[in-house]
Write an enzyme that holds these catalytic residues in place. Sequence first.
Site, short mmCIF file in Angstrom:
data_model
loop_
_atom_site.label_atom_id
_atom_site.label_comp_id
_atom_site.label_asym_id
_atom_site.label_seq_id
_atom_site.Cartn_x
_atom_site.Cartn_y
_atom_site.Cartn_z
N GLN A 17 -28.71 61.53 -98.20
CA GLN A 17 -28.90 62.13 -99.52
C GLN A 17 -30.22 61.67 -100.13
O GLN A 17 -30.96 62.47 -100.69
CB GLN A 17 -27.72 61.77 -100.42
CG GLN A 17 -26.42 62.37 -99.93
CD GLN A 17 -25.26 62.05 -100.84
OE1 GLN A 17 -25.37 61.29 -101.79
NE2 GLN A 17 -24.12 62.65 -100.55
N ASP B 4 -18.53 59.53 -93.22
CA ASP B 4 -17.46 60.13 -94.02
C ASP B 4 -16.10 60.08 -93.31
O ASP B 4 -15.08 60.45 -93.89
CB ASP B 4 -17.80 61.59 -94.34
CG ASP B 4 -18.97 61.68 -95.31
OD1 ASP B 4 -19.22 60.70 -96.04
OD2 ASP B 4 -19.65 62.72 -95.33
C1 S3P Z 1 -24.37 63.73 -97.20
C2 S3P Z 1 -24.76 62.45 -96.86
C3 S3P Z 1 -23.83 61.29 -96.84
C4 S3P Z 1 -22.38 61.74 -96.86
C5 S3P Z 1 -22.12 62.85 -97.85
C6 S3P Z 1 -22.98 64.06 -97.54
C7 S3P Z 1 -25.39 64.80 -97.20
O1 S3P Z 1 -24.07 60.50 -97.97
O2 S3P Z 1 -21.53 60.64 -97.15
O3 S3P Z 1 -20.76 63.24 -97.80
O4 S3P Z 1 -25.00 65.98 -97.25
O5 S3P Z 1 -26.58 64.49 -97.15
P1 S3P Z 1 -25.20 59.34 -97.98
O6 S3P Z 1 -26.43 60.01 -97.61
O7 S3P Z 1 -25.26 58.80 -99.38
O8 S3P Z 1 -24.71 58.33 -97.00
#
Ligand code: S3P
Length: 748
Positions: free
Chosen positions: A475, A622
């Site tokens: 993210q 996840d």
């Molecule tokens: C996601 C990245 C993950 C994941 C989330 C979706 C994404 O989070 O846990 O459900 O779509 O980029 P983080 O990047 O904070 O680990």
Amino acid sequence: MAQRLFKKVAFIGFGLIGSSLARVIAAQQLADQVVACTRSAQTLEDALALGLIQQGFSNPAEAVQGADLVVLALPVRATQQMLENIQSDLSEQTIITDVGSTKGNVVDAARAVYGDMLPAGFVPGHPIAGSEHTGVHAGKVDLFTGHKVILTPLVTSADWAVEKLTLLWQAAGAEVICMDVEKHDEVLAHTSHLPHLMAFNLVEQLANREDNLDIFRYAAGGFRDFSRIAASDSHMWHDIFFANKKAILKAVDGFEAQLSTLKTLIENENSQALMGLLGHAQAARQHFNHMLANKPLMENNKVTQQFTILPGAHTFKGEFSVPGDKSVSHRSIMFGAIAEGTTHVTGFLEGEDALATLQAFRDMGVSIEGPKNGEVTIHGVGMYGLKAPAGALYMGNSGTSMRLLSGMLSAQQFNSVMTGDASLSRRPMERIAKPLRLMGAQIQTTGERGTPPVSITGGQHLQGIHYDLPMASAQVKSGILLAGLWAEGEVSVTEPEPTRDHTERMLRAFGYEVKTEANRISLQGGGQLTATEIQVPSDISSAAFFMVGAAITEHSDITLQAVGINPTRTGVIEILKQMGADLTVENERMAGGEPIADIRIRGTRTLKGIHMPEDQVPLAIDEFPALFIAAACAEGQTILTGAAELRVKESDRIQVMADGLKTMGIDCTPTEDGIIIQGRGKSGDWSPIFTGGKIESHHDHRIAMSFSMAGLRASGEINILGTETVATSFPDFTQLTRRAGLAIQVSE
Ligand code: S3P
């Protein structure tokens, strides 16, 4: 009309606050009788004439006789003397409250009179409402409407007293907050007492100048706005400054330090730093406006739902197509919106998270058709076509929406604010705000922990940066890359471990060049995206619940069709295989730039406990709640390390899973960055593992779905609370799992 709350209310002191509250009591007939005691006979006469009281007293001891509520509405410094006067005329059932701006000294005054055993009915209070006008005629029935009232119950305060006062203030239209006394005084020193002190000080400074008449005559809006509160009751403020001396002096120290910083910047003509300081303060003020003005609408309307999974013999069989990938669905809307041309999406996840992203772009003027049966058509507006949303963008439960949009919105010409539900409002946002600020963004998070709401001041010129991600987060990586689309020069990130690369892949699918060199990902700002077709694969994170369900159930046979098997997402397959699951990946193919396959998994052998490989953690980030259920059914111990990120997901997934597992009879130990689970499985034995019980999901979809799977191996009924968030990622979870053989029921 509200219910009658009191037999007799006695006000001691009857100025702006007291008489306003009396107006509320009269208007809503909340008491049989209202009396007041003041030193001024005129005030009592006026109060009688206005119909606010039935009787006036000059002797407080007489006024409080038979009262079940006494409101001390007089300067705080008079509290001790007044309590001494009325002490012997109060009963044990009398609620005693006050309305003063400081609380520590009111409690001290009460202790001086009563000693440590304060009356159960004593609950100090502070309505955060007022006006520079004073006296009984200035009172207004709606003075408290929409304002906050802080109650500071003490350990000695009875619940009945707090509850009744809460009802009274709610009837006045106020929002009641409980706080401890010290916190109250510290907060108020900064938010109320310091601004009043500064206003008095400024007016005094100008009044002492020789040309004061001219200054006052010509002073325009700025002076008028800033000095309004210097017209407040001087007696009252005199008392407050002494009463909250310690906290106020600390606030003044902070003010002096900040003022001298500002002074030095001006003296040294440090233009860049001064702009930084002013810009930051400006953004903070806008953020504050947003927070006051934009209460998320949907937040309070949510129903709370629960799942019940019945024990008994289970099968778990069938071929299933789980819904579209959440990460890919979010990105299809975001990129389609800023592309040139029309993007068609199929397989879109019609879950609340992705719909929050879709709504946000509609709010920014993008025309989007659907979703209908997973199909969405987005009429792209190009890189510079997004429009200012009318209000706050509500991101619901979705961290992905908020973090990715932080990047995109930081580069827009307009201001924006993003809010979320209770879970999202607790999640860390500084991790994305920090690198964006390095790029030149004006972005503000909330509170000491840097959580939502997030406010962004548009119109900034962003610069490319290089950023070493301190945590493995797709993210954060994506938020930075997206801001980089509008930045000058190159933006690049290095990641400590590979994380999902859907952003990189999909940007390429939209014709935007993104370089991946080992763990370094980069792009050049200033390009454009070209509309395309996006086929969203089934979400491996949703498929994971079925994989685990099948792995722990004897004779199960589940096939999950067309699941995304992007190598940055397949940690769950690798880990289940290492645990000995009978799992095969079949029919591998490509769809819309992402690899997909059918996954078949059968319950033919007992899983075994393992030390989960740390390099797989970001690739299965996840799926751990589901994997913990598998670990509980495995033979031997499973250890997870290097997964501290789990603590900042939709809930603290380490703690919440550990709590639930313990409830269901599993021996486990949460650690800072993982968990140790003592598996209860025995080779060849498929009897129940879990006891059943009541599970609190903390409104985390993946916790709710994981414990549902435990129902396949439970001896008792499992009740899972707070399951409505399952709709964020897997709206038809209960229908599909029921079809496979799980005895799951839903109730509200
Ligand atoms: C996601 C990245 C993950 C994941 C989330 C979706 C994404 O989070 O846990 O459900 O779509 O980029 P983080 O990047 O904070 O680990």
